[in-house]
Design an enzyme around this catalytic site. Sequence first.
Site, short mmCIF file in Angstrom:
data_model
loop_
_atom_site.label_atom_id
_atom_site.label_comp_id
_atom_site.label_asym_id
_atom_site.label_seq_id
_atom_site.Cartn_x
_atom_site.Cartn_y
_atom_site.Cartn_z
N ARG A 83 -12.07 1.33 -8.82
CA ARG A 83 -10.89 2.50 -9.26
C ARG A 83 -11.09 3.43 -10.04
O ARG A 83 -11.95 2.47 -11.40
CB ARG A 83 -9.38 2.59 -9.40
CG ARG A 83 -8.76 1.30 -7.64
CD ARG A 83 -7.42 1.46 -7.36
NE ARG A 83 -7.12 1.34 -6.10
CZ ARG A 83 -6.20 1.78 -5.66
NH1 ARG A 83 -5.08 2.08 -6.27
NH2 ARG A 83 -5.59 1.26 -4.66
N ARG B 16 -5.10 -2.03 8.20
CA ARG B 16 -5.97 -3.48 7.89
C ARG B 16 -5.99 -4.25 7.76
O ARG B 16 -4.34 -4.85 6.80
CB ARG B 16 -6.59 -2.22 7.15
CG ARG B 16 -7.64 -1.77 8.03
CD ARG B 16 -8.86 -0.80 6.89
NE ARG B 16 -8.57 -0.07 5.54
CZ ARG B 16 -7.73 0.92 5.59
NH1 ARG B 16 -8.43 1.70 6.42
NH2 ARG B 16 -7.39 1.39 4.65
N ARG C 203 1.73 -4.99 5.92
CA ARG C 203 1.52 -4.17 5.32
C ARG C 203 1.46 -2.49 4.71
O ARG C 203 2.42 -2.88 6.36
CB ARG C 203 -0.25 -3.87 5.41
CG ARG C 203 -0.53 -2.97 5.24
CD ARG C 203 -1.99 -3.07 5.17
NE ARG C 203 -3.37 -1.49 5.01
CZ ARG C 203 -4.01 -1.64 4.14
NH1 ARG C 203 -5.04 -2.55 4.29
NH2 ARG C 203 -4.63 -0.85 3.13
N HIS D 31 2.81 2.77 -9.56
CA HIS D 31 2.63 1.81 -9.22
C HIS D 31 3.69 1.13 -10.25
O HIS D 31 3.87 -0.15 -9.38
CB HIS D 31 1.48 1.16 -10.02
CG HIS D 31 0.06 1.85 -9.40
ND1 HIS D 31 -0.05 1.23 -7.81
CD2 HIS D 31 -1.38 2.43 -9.76
CE1 HIS D 31 -1.10 1.75 -7.85
NE2 HIS D 31 -1.87 2.07 -8.94
N GLU E 5 1.53 -13.62 11.86
CA GLU E 5 1.74 -12.65 12.50
C GLU E 5 1.56 -11.31 11.50
O GLU E 5 1.47 -11.01 9.94
CB GLU E 5 3.26 -13.07 12.78
CG GLU E 5 3.51 -13.85 13.40
CD GLU E 5 3.10 -14.22 14.98
OE1 GLU E 5 2.83 -12.68 15.64
OE2 GLU E 5 2.47 -14.62 15.59
N ASP F 95 0.88 -1.11 -0.25
CA ASP F 95 -0.08 0.03 -0.45
C ASP F 95 1.21 1.05 0.68
O ASP F 95 1.76 1.10 0.71
CB ASP F 95 -0.51 -0.42 0.81
CG ASP F 95 -2.05 1.16 0.79
OD1 ASP F 95 -2.76 0.85 -0.23
OD2 ASP F 95 -2.94 0.85 2.32
N ASN G 46 -10.43 -3.37 -6.40
CA ASN G 46 -9.57 -2.55 -7.31
C ASN G 46 -10.57 -2.09 -8.72
O ASN G 46 -10.22 -0.74 -9.45
CB ASN G 46 -8.50 -2.66 -7.09
CG ASN G 46 -7.45 -2.66 -5.78
OD1 ASN G 46 -6.10 -3.39 -5.74
ND2 ASN G 46 -7.66 -1.46 -5.20
N ARG H 74 -0.46 9.40 -9.96
CA ARG H 74 -0.44 7.38 -9.55
C ARG H 74 -0.25 6.65 -10.09
O ARG H 74 1.17 5.79 -9.56
CB ARG H 74 -1.66 7.15 -9.59
CG ARG H 74 -2.73 8.56 -8.53
CD ARG H 74 -4.58 7.69 -7.81
NE ARG H 74 -4.55 6.13 -7.94
CZ ARG H 74 -4.43 5.97 -6.42
NH1 ARG H 74 -3.94 7.58 -5.88
NH2 ARG H 74 -4.29 5.21 -5.92
C1 FPP Z 1 -2.04 -0.18 -3.20
O1 FPP Z 1 -1.38 1.53 -3.57
C2 FPP Z 1 -1.17 -0.53 -4.44
C3 FPP Z 1 -1.74 -1.44 -5.28
C4 FPP Z 1 -3.96 -1.42 -5.07
C5 FPP Z 1 -1.81 -2.07 -6.20
C6 FPP Z 1 0.03 -2.58 -6.33
C7 FPP Z 1 0.32 -3.12 -7.30
C8 FPP Z 1 1.89 -2.84 -7.73
C9 FPP Z 1 2.45 -2.40 -6.65
C10 FPP Z 1 2.22 -3.03 -8.82
C11 FPP Z 1 2.16 -4.58 -9.59
C12 FPP Z 1 0.76 -4.63 -10.19
C13 FPP Z 1 0.47 -4.91 -11.54
C14 FPP Z 1 -1.03 -5.53 -11.52
C15 FPP Z 1 1.45 -4.67 -12.19
P1 FPP Z 1 -2.61 2.51 -3.60
O2 FPP Z 1 -2.72 3.25 -4.99
O3 FPP Z 1 -3.78 1.93 -2.82
O4 FPP Z 1 -1.53 3.95 -2.56
P2 FPP Z 1 -2.49 5.03 -2.07
O5 FPP Z 1 -3.64 3.80 -0.52
O6 FPP Z 1 -1.42 5.69 -1.56
O7 FPP Z 1 -3.30 5.41 -2.84
#
Ligand code: FPP
Length: 248
Positions: free
Chosen positions: A68, A194, A188, A34, A207, A17, A65, A30
Amino acid sequence: MARDIPHIPGHVAVIMDGNGRWARSRGFPRLEGHRRGAARAREVVEWAADAGVRCISLFAFSTENWARPPREVRGLMSLLATMLPREVPAMNENGVRLRVLGAVEALPERARRVLDEALEATRGNERIDLVLCLNYGGRQEILAGVRNACREAMRADDPDAVLAALDAVNFRQWLWCADLPEVDLLIRTGGERRISNFYLWDAAYAELFFSDRYWPDFSREDFLAALDDYARRERRFGRTSEQVRKAR
Ligand code: FPP
């Protein structure tokens, strides 16, 4: 080489996250968060393998997701489809076997195709299993498990007996994660405390380790700190501390 700490978790599961906030804090879109998150994921698998972890699960896309913005969903799917084929040679060099967890049949066709190809190309690797959790939800997994168990019961001569024989240990055979080791350590990042519908069944005794770092900033030191923290935990599974010590 495995590090010299007493308890290495066999299966580490990670909620990655903070990509969005990482990007916003630097004025990036954003999706750049990623992208950096995906690069970090690649490194974490290496750190885990070096530490002797045998299985690592990454929560890459949850059932929730899909809600989004469509642009972000498309961006994540396209990141998966472009990145995964490029990673396969390195995965083969490093002994990483890909596995997937979730309702992957609902992913876009291109994503499914690259996943199938990478699964096939890496299936003989034995150093570490990388489980990509895609279109995964813990509640959905438990529901699917209930349906599987009911189907089995309906086929039996005595359905009630089959259902009565279900218990908190043998029910896991009906879950998507049935052939994965149980999660030992759930990490996390991003500051929230969470579970967010990740590995709900296994979370009962995993854990938990929470880090305030945004995922793209989660460093090797942070990861090793999580492993060290795990090594200091006493896993009692409902027993007393004294019982655990005597059983050692
Ligand atoms: C949560 O951060 C992250 C995700 C929903 C996606 C995690 C994906 C990757 C690390 C890339 C690799 C995955 C794929 C499908 C190629 P957030 O966007 O919720 O962050 P925020 O809470 O700061 O908005």
